[in-house]
Design an enzyme around this catalytic site. Structure first.
Site, PDB file in Angstrom:
ATOM      1  N   ASP A 158     -13.360 -12.916  11.585  1.00 53.18           N
ATOM      2  CA  ASP A 158     -12.402 -12.114  10.811  1.00 53.18           C
ATOM      3  C   ASP A 158     -12.781 -10.632  10.836  1.00 53.18           C
ATOM      4  OD1 ASP A 158     -10.201 -11.502   9.256  1.00 53.18           O
ATOM      5  OD2 ASP A 158     -11.151 -12.064   7.357  1.00 53.18           O
TER       6      ASP A 158
ATOM      7  N   LYS B 133     -14.451  -3.677  10.084  1.00 52.37           N
ATOM      8  CA  LYS B 133     -15.220  -4.655   9.313  1.00 52.37           C
ATOM      9  C   LYS B 133     -16.585  -4.966   9.916  1.00 52.37           C
ATOM     10  CE  LYS B 133     -11.668  -7.590   7.111  1.00 52.37           C
ATOM     11  NZ  LYS B 133     -11.131  -8.981   7.147  1.00 52.37           N
TER      12      LYS B 133
ATOM     13  N   THR C 237      -2.943  -9.374  13.877  1.00 48.76           N
ATOM     14  CA  THR C 237      -1.919  -8.690  13.091  1.00 48.76           C
ATOM     15  C   THR C 237      -2.299  -7.233  12.827  1.00 48.76           C
ATOM     16  OG1 THR C 237      -2.917  -9.724  11.153  1.00 48.76           O
ATOM     17  CG2 THR C 237      -0.912 -10.707  12.026  1.00 48.76           C
TER      18      THR C 237
ATOM     19  N   CYS D 278      -7.663 -18.416  -3.597  1.00 51.81           N
ATOM     20  CA  CYS D 278      -6.842 -17.851  -4.675  1.00 51.81           C
ATOM     21  C   CYS D 278      -7.471 -18.030  -6.050  1.00 51.81           C
ATOM     22  CB  CYS D 278      -5.443 -18.468  -4.683  1.00 51.81           C
ATOM     23  SG  CYS D 278      -4.404 -17.918  -3.322  1.00 51.81           S
ATOM     24  N   HIS D 279      -8.111 -19.177  -6.269  1.00 53.35           N
ATOM     25  CA  HIS D 279      -8.585 -19.484  -7.623  1.00 53.35           C
ATOM     26  C   HIS D 279     -10.081 -19.301  -7.805  1.00 53.35           C
ATOM     27  CE1 HIS D 279      -4.709 -20.868  -9.139  1.00 53.35           C
ATOM     28  NE2 HIS D 279      -4.518 -21.443  -7.973  1.00 53.35           N
TER      29      HIS D 279
ATOM     30  N   CYS E  60      -8.258 -24.192  -2.187  1.00 56.57           N
ATOM     31  CA  CYS E  60      -8.013 -23.521  -3.472  1.00 56.57           C
ATOM     32  C   CYS E  60      -8.851 -22.260  -3.672  1.00 56.57           C
ATOM     33  CB  CYS E  60      -8.295 -24.477  -4.629  1.00 56.57           C
ATOM     34  SG  CYS E  60      -7.643 -26.148  -4.382  1.00 56.57           S
TER      35      CYS E  60
ATOM     36  N   ARG F  72       0.793  -1.229   0.000  1.00 51.42           N
ATOM     37  CA  ARG F  72       0.000   0.000   0.000  1.00 51.42           C
ATOM     38  C   ARG F  72       0.829   1.284   0.000  1.00 51.42           C
ATOM     39  NH1 ARG F  72      -3.144  -3.767   2.236  1.00 51.42           N
ATOM     40  NH2 ARG F  72      -2.285  -3.522   4.315  1.00 51.42           N
TER      41      ARG F  72
HETATM   42 CA    CA Z   1      -8.209 -11.403   8.181  1.00 53.49          CA
END
Ligand code: CA
Length: 728
Positions: free
Chosen positions: A341, A370, A276, A650-651, A647, A152
């Protein structure tokens, strides 16, 4: 398609003026080849940073100033003339991956980053390239990045430029040449840490956190000496597994308030607990505090993370520490016992609002995390002042007087899924929010992306792959894809909200075509700028939300825009590119259109600009199934589950890619079990970021995924029809 840019070998170049005219890439459509020869590069002092609002011709730090309002005092571009904005110059960032960078502009030079933590120094007036620095990241670390290998932006100070690298390094570069002055590994690289955020600089210290809570790490934020890289202080956001002192600035905080909020059992002890600090870190000059936003728990599902069900400080919290020592001052936890999350890493903005006694000014921190609530917090004490839902939410019935969410029991999901909003991508994600003090409005890039959360019955701790304890297979039944698509897409919404933090309510709202729209810039010219997922960059009246101007930038426009002035002329700039979390995880299911491969760009506008953003020749993908369908019902069902667990992020769900990473349905690797196993188990494509999954998938499971992907290739007609039906 332009040929890939060769990076400059800086050591071989004696003079800056020789560089900008070299054949190695450089600007497209630059109006002039004038070269900046400032006395010093990034000659940024504490004085300049503290008074950054008084020099709006520059953009000195990620959020513009220490208050990070992203509100510029420049007025040449106004609500009256913004319709005359046109492209001044563009510059190719040589990547088709996600771009999230806010450019820094100082002393006539623009510093901007792109995927894989590559930094570019450009002439801010013309886009002419001055230097490029590539930290040469091992592509295998890409699998650790939950949300694409984005960056960023950088920080600048006293002739140096500070860069967070996706593999966990922080580098100090010579701002004039791009040469590395020092480089420091700030994480345990055997764990899946990443850095995507922009460093901040305060009083000789560079501040940076990290990411990785989807895969299992312990979060912290650190201050390093700008000259040596030596650690000045570190604040952990989660206790260590034994709740013992780390010899860090956070020790007293855990002894006083943190340790008792964690149980004695649970996966947090192995997984690290998360927390984090991957984005917002601000400096409050009035209180000499560093205030940062803390991320989600790891694993997400608290039943696994910490069955005691306690609050788990400092997950999903806003934390203030002493800027010099990192000593704890206060915290405000937006989501106690995070289970979804629900990071509180989103944009933090400082402002003086008439919320004191008798309407006196009170210094506050604002955030739209969020979890769907907008918070106004006292900057000196952390006291909750106001809060209200800025998007629809169904996980609480409201807030207590102290600002604590009153949960509905179903939200603590178990085997029975709970369709919840916001979902894990949040009511607001990393896209920078802005605040205009003239009209008293915060501009939130808001969205609705619901998700069904369910406990993952096969949860097991592993430290290298996505690991949340929530079941991604729960929401992807293999039946009637078109109906499922329509249902999923109908719930996806995006809007720009002008939030009045004093009245505690929205004043106006602009509805967009879908979610994942861009960061916001506010200007004293009475204009609000925002990019959109559909590739448009738009300007709105700051007081009313009326759309004043729109320009097709031909790519995703999610980053925070910036503005600056050179020779008395105001510019507005934004970095563009597809990729980043939404397009990877939601895939072609939720993309606004089939996303064409594109090269990320810096696109800079000025009044009367007449340049054109180049089109890209897109090679057509061969969309024919490469092999016959195979596998029995049990194998296909297993393939669906393993695909969803390993998967999807990402996909794309249903194996429908968004165009950023390969759409596996059309991959020739799917045509043979040996080739497939070579990639998935043996790591044959590790050099481009596809690491081996042999440690988490058996050979049978790998083959079952191939059966599912091939099935989806043959099923694609119905899927694609459902997508194009719903495309605006
Ligand atoms: Ca997260």
């Amino acid at each position: 398609m332009e040929t890939p840019k060769k990076h400059l070998k800086l050591a071989a170049l004696a003079a800056i003026s020789a560089i900008v005219l070299s054949a190695c890439g450089g600007p497209q459509e630059a109006t002039t080849t004038d070269t900046p020869e400032p006395e010093k590069f990034a000659n940024v002092t504490d004085e300049r940073l503290l008074n950054a609002d008084q020099t709006p011709e520059e953009w000195l730090s990620y959020g513009g100033t220490y208050d990070e309002q992203r509100h510029s005092l420049l007025t040449s571009i106004s609500a009256e003339n913004v319709g005359d904005l046109g492209v001044a110059w563009t510059y190719d960032l040589a990547t088709s991956r996600g771009v999230e960078s806010t450019p820094i502009v100082v002393d006539g030079v623009m510093y901007v980053t792109s995927a894989w933590s590559v930094v570019y120094a450009l002439d801010a007036k013309t886009g002419a390239e001055i230097w490029v620095h590539d930290p040469d990241v091992d592509r295998a670390v890409g699998v650790n990045a939950c949300c694409d290998v984005v960056n960023r932006g950088v920080a600048v100070y006293e002739g140096k430029l500070f860069l967070g690298v996706i593999d966990g390094r922080v580098q100090a570069l010579d701002a004039k040449t791009g040469e590395v002055i020092w480089s420091k590994v700030t994480v345990d690289q055997s764990r899946p840490y990443t850095i995507t955020g922009a460093p901040r600089v305060v009083d000789g210290k560079v501040l940076i956190g990290n990411g990785g809570a989807e895969l299992g790490v312990r979060g912290y934020v650190s201050a390093y000496d700008v000259n040596t890289g030596e650690t000045v202080w570190r604040f952990y956001t989660v206790p260590n597994p034994n709740k013992e002192p780390d010899g860090a600035a956070s020790d007293a905080a855990f002894e006083q308030v943190g340790n008792v909020t964690w149980g004695e059992e649970g996966e947090w002890k192995d997984a690290g607990g998360g927390g984090t600090v991957w984005d917002s870190i601000i400096y409050d000059e009035a209180n000499d505090s560093v205030i940062f936003g803390v991320g989600n728990g790891s694993p997400w599902n608290q039943t696994f993370r910490d069955p005691s069900g306690k609050d788990n400080l400092f997950l999903s919290s806003i934390v203030a520490v002493d800027a010099d020592t990192g000593a704890y001052k206060w915290h405000f936890q937006t989501t106690p016992g995070d289970n979804w999350d629900y990071t509180a890493t989103q944009t933090l903005i400082l402002a003086n609002l008439p919320l004191g006694e008798g309407g006196a000014d009170r210094r506050v921190v604002m955030q739209a995390p969020k979890n769907g609530y907008f918070y106004v917090i006292d900057a000196a004490t952390g006291e909750f002042i106001k809060g209200a839902g800025y998007v629809p939410q169904n996980w609480t019935t409201g807030l207590t007087a102290e600002g604590r969410p009153i949960e509905v029991p179903e939200a603590r999901y178990a085997e029975i899924p709970y369709l919840q909003t916001p979902g894990p991508l949040g009511g607001h994600n990393w896209h920078p929010m802005a605040f205009n003090p003239d009209v008293g409005l915060a501009y939130i890039p808001a969205q609705e992306i619901p998700q069904a959360y369910a406990e993952d019955p096969r949860f097991q701790e592993n430290s290298t792959k996505w690991n949340t304890g929530a079941d991604f297979a729960a929401e992807v039944p293999p039946i009637i894809p078109s109906e499922v698509f329509k249902f999923l897409r109908s719930g996806l919404k995006g809007r720009l909200i002008a939030w009045d933090p004093v009245a505690n309510e929205a004043r106006w709202t602009v509805e967009h075509e879908g979610p994942w729209n861009g960061g916001v810039l506010s200007t004293a010219g009475g204009v609000v700028f925002q990019g959109k997922l559909n590739g448009e960059f738009a300007a709105y009246n700051a007081a009313t939300g009326e759309e004043l101007w729109v320009h097709d930038v031909k790519s995703g426009a999610a980053s925070g825009p910036g503005t600056f002035a050179i020779d008395g002329e105001q510019y507005v700039t934004i970095t563009t590119g597809w990729g980043s979390a939404y397009l990877l995880s939601a895939g072609g299911v939720a993309a606004p259109q089939a996303v064409p491969p594109s090269v990320g760009k810096v696109v800079t506008f000025k009044l009367g600009g007449d340049q054109v953003i180049a089109d890209i020749d897109v090679p057509l993908v061969d969309r024919t199934p490469k092999t016959e369908e195979f596998g029995n019902e049990a194998q296909l069902a297993e393939g669906l589950v393993q695909y969803a667990r390993n998967c999807t992020v990402c996909h794309g769900p249903f194996a429908v890619g968004a165009g950023v990473l390969p759409d596996l349905r059309w991959s020739s690797y799917a045509s043979s079990p040996e080739a497939w196993k070579g990639v998935v188990a043996d790591g044959n494509l590790q050099s481009i970021g596809m690491v081996s999954f042999a440690d988490v998938l058996s050979e049978d499971e790998i083959e079952s995924i191939r059966a599912y992907v091939v099935q989806q290739a043959h099923n694609s007609e119905g899927i694609d029809a459902a997508i194009s039906d719903e495309t605006p």
